[in-house]
Design an enzyme around this catalytic site. Structure first.
Site, PDB file in Angstrom:
ATOM      1  N   GLU A 106       6.173  30.335  14.827  1.00  0.00           N
ATOM      2  CA  GLU A 106       4.911  30.781  14.634  1.00  0.00           C
ATOM      3  C   GLU A 106       4.747  30.733  12.931  1.00  0.00           C
ATOM      4  O   GLU A 106       3.338  30.761  12.605  1.00  0.00           O
ATOM      5  CB  GLU A 106       4.870  32.246  14.904  1.00  0.00           C
ATOM      6  CG  GLU A 106       4.792  32.445  16.625  1.00  0.00           C
ATOM      7  CD  GLU A 106       6.226  32.425  17.049  1.00  0.00           C
ATOM      8  OE1 GLU A 106       7.185  32.457  16.321  1.00  0.00           O
ATOM      9  OE2 GLU A 106       6.346  32.196  18.328  1.00  0.00           O
ATOM     10  N   ASP A 155       6.132  42.934  30.695  1.00  0.00           N
ATOM     11  CA  ASP A 155       6.875  42.399  29.644  1.00  0.00           C
ATOM     12  C   ASP A 155       7.475  43.668  28.864  1.00  0.00           C
ATOM     13  O   ASP A 155       8.597  43.478  28.108  1.00  0.00           O
ATOM     14  CB  ASP A 155       6.157  41.328  28.814  1.00  0.00           C
ATOM     15  CG  ASP A 155       6.251  39.874  29.828  1.00  0.00           C
ATOM     16  OD1 ASP A 155       7.214  40.078  30.528  1.00  0.00           O
ATOM     17  OD2 ASP A 155       5.766  39.088  29.023  1.00  0.00           O
TER      18      ASP A 155
END
Lengths: 311, 275
Positions: free
Chosen positions: A55, A114
């Site tokens: 990222e 998650d």
């Protein structure tokens, strides 16, 4: 009305924008199927760059592409965009005032199963504090498409916060939403609920319940958190004399803070903030999580009652 | 390919000397800044700005210009000196370095100074920026080249290797990276602080074409630049062995000159050597 996640609407709107504007380049960090940039990638492979699971480099490359004249849309999950790559966004993108739109999905606790590691409850705060960064949190699919298109035409860096969860439509497909302008969805007299993102629909549901009780409140969709629509906010503070903010984000640094900053300076009225109370999320079904963290429709109704007591 | 001849070499040498004199003078006037790493990069930067790159100082935004990104942004004085010598702005302006309101910020700011291609200074980010620029060149099928310089200490930033992977994956043969390998970082020798060695092997393993060169030998730098142009389908890194503080004997290879500016007396001593 059909349910649609804002990330779904983003993917569709991005593809349409890509057809119209050759200068658009899209980057993703190995999450294109989840962020919904995959369709753009399929149609315009030459203008899609997969950064892989990297990222920081994605944000740096975005800066270089924008400096070379591209309008860049960079996507990953909110926790990795605003969190992991914060300093690249600050120094490479925002400091140079470059035309990079960071479109982060899977924001907030409604990521669901998650769990807390992937549920960004800090990203609005992180992005809002960067000079020159526009911060936009659409309520539903149609408004996502409308705001995305306007973001394309507005030069400079922006953060678009999108969700994973399919949500009810608040707006018609042909809505006339304007970037930087809040929307008075309901007009009432006793208090104003200022909400953003998926909480807008829940605020409307709360408004319905409150109406049945004879309580008259306004509902504002504050989709652009920065620059905040001060004019509308001050008007609502004057008209209703009390404000409740509702967001799927920490009560620190997000919409609630932004509202308090303006109201306290220009027209002080009681403000109550609803959001995640300085804690991390956890695994669970999205709806369960919203109830667990006190963001249910009934919670909003109760909070409005509390607000009217202290008004 | 550019021609390597005595005249070109002499011209670049003269410019490198002028750049070093500017560096010492402007840093002394500023009273703070990074002397050592600016001097170590001077010969390479002189080769780029006075031999290698296609630029138009009268039209700094010319679409087909070559780009140089100084990822080791703390060496801003070497970039400013080169830009001024190349005619982007008057050399007198160099004396405003680090002063309030000056376009010559402590680290390069593309929004304040024409000719600066990237706002850098936070280490590791300039190389990603250059990869993005090279990708844009590929998308637009433009002939221009993108040059970027990192410090050897900067190789400790993880982001450098993310960018290196991307550059090789996307076969960016329009990208050329210089490693200013002077062996020192703020806290000491790179081999003692956190060794990035073996540098060349790492880049080879990441899919780059590696050229090693003496970063102060101008004909060798030129030869490396020409060699780089012949490489197709992969990015090129020139690992340049340099000396921190090069050109001023009392600064050479001394870590304390990483982030120190010369005082008046030290400036005079340095200028006496830089002739």
């Amino acid at each position: 009305m059909k349910k649609q996640a804002t990330r779904e609407a983003y993917g569709k709107a991005l593809l349409e924008l890509g057809k119209q504007h050759q200068d658009i380049v899209v980057l993703d960090a190995d999450l294109s199927k989840s962020t919904k940039t995959a369709e753009f990638a399929r149609v315009f492979p030459e203008r899609f760059i997969n950064a892989g699971i990297a990222e920081q480099n994605m944000m740096g490359m975005s800066a270089g592409l924008a400096a070379a004249g591209k309008t860049v849309f960079a996507s990953t999950f909110a926790v990795f965009a605003a969190g992991r790559a914060f300093e690249q966004i600050r120094n490479s993108i925002a400091y140079a005032a470059l035309d990079v739109k960071i479109c982060a999905t899977h924001a907030g606790i409604t990521v669901g199963e998650d769990g807390g590691s992937h549920q960004s409850v800090e990203d609005i705060a992180l992005m809002r504090i960067i000079p020159g960064m526009r911060v936009v949190v659409p309520a539903d699919g149609p408004s996502t498409g409308q705001l995305l298109e306007q973001l394309y035409h507005r030069k400079g860096p922006a953060y678009l916060r999108l969700g994973r969860l399919a949500v009810d439509q608040v707006y018609a497909e042909d809505n006339k939403l304007e970037l930087d302008r809040g929307v008075e969805l309901k007009i009432g007299t006793e208090a104003t609920i200022v909400a953003c993102g998926i909480m807008v629909d829940r605020a409307i549901q709360a408004w319905e319940l409150l109406s049945r009780e004879g309580i008259s409140v306004s509902v504002v969709d504050m989709h652009t958190i920065k620059p905040l629509d001060q004019e509308l906010l001050i008007k609502k503070a004057k008209e209703t004399g009390a404000i409740l903010t509702v967001e799927e984000h920490s009560i620190i640094g997000g919409l609630g803070s932004a509202v308090c900053e303006i109201v306290s300076e220009y027209y002080p009225v009681p403000v109550l903030r609803m959001g995640i109370k300085d804690q991390f999320g956890q695994s669970g079904r999205p709806e369960e999580l919203l109830q667990h963290y006190g963001l249910g429709v009934e919670d909003i109704v109760q909070k409005v009652r509390n607000l009217l007591e202290i008004k | 390919m550019r021609e390597i001849n005595d005249r070109a070499v002499l011209q670049v040498k003269e410019k490198a000397l002028a750049i070093r004199r500017h560096i010492v003078t402007m840093l002394s006037a500023a009273g703070s800044g990074h002397t050592g790493g600016s001097l170590s990069a001077s010969d390479i930067v002189a080769c780029l700005y006075f031999w290698e790159m296609n630029l138009d100082p009268a039209n700094p935004d010319w679409e087909n210009r070559d780009r140089f990104v100084l990822s080791k942004g703390h060496a801003a004085p070497v970039l400013y000196a080169a830009l001024a010598e190349r005619g982007f702005f008057p050399t007198e302006q160099l004396m405003t370095l680090r002063k309030l309101g000056s376009p010559l910020q402590g680290h390069p700011d593309m929004r304040k100074l024409a000719g600066v291609e990237a706002s850098t200074g936070s280490l590791g980010q300039g190389i990603s920026w250059a990869v993005g620029m090279a990708l844009a060149g590929k998308i637009d099928k433009k002939p221009h080249r993108v040059y970027v310089m990192v410090g050897d200490g900067e190789l400790e930033e993880g982001m450098v290797w993310e960018a290196s992977m991307a550059a090789a994956h996307y076969k960016l043969d329009n990208l050329l990276l210089f490693v200013d390998h002077n062996g020192l970082q703020i806290d000491g020798k790179i081999s003692e602080v956190l060794s990035p060695e073996p540098i060349s092997d790492k880049f080879r393993a990441f899919g780059w074409h590696v050229i090693e060169v003496d970063g102060h030998h101008i004909p060798d730098i030129m030869e490396a630049l020409n060699q780089a142009r012949r490489v197709k389908g992969q990015p090129v890194v020139i690992v340049a062995a340099t000396t921190k503080g090069k050109g001023c004997s009392f600064m050479e290879d001394r870590v304390e000159w990483h982030g120190t500016a010369p005082n008046r007396e030290e400036m005079d001593k340095a200028l006496a050597e830089l002739v």
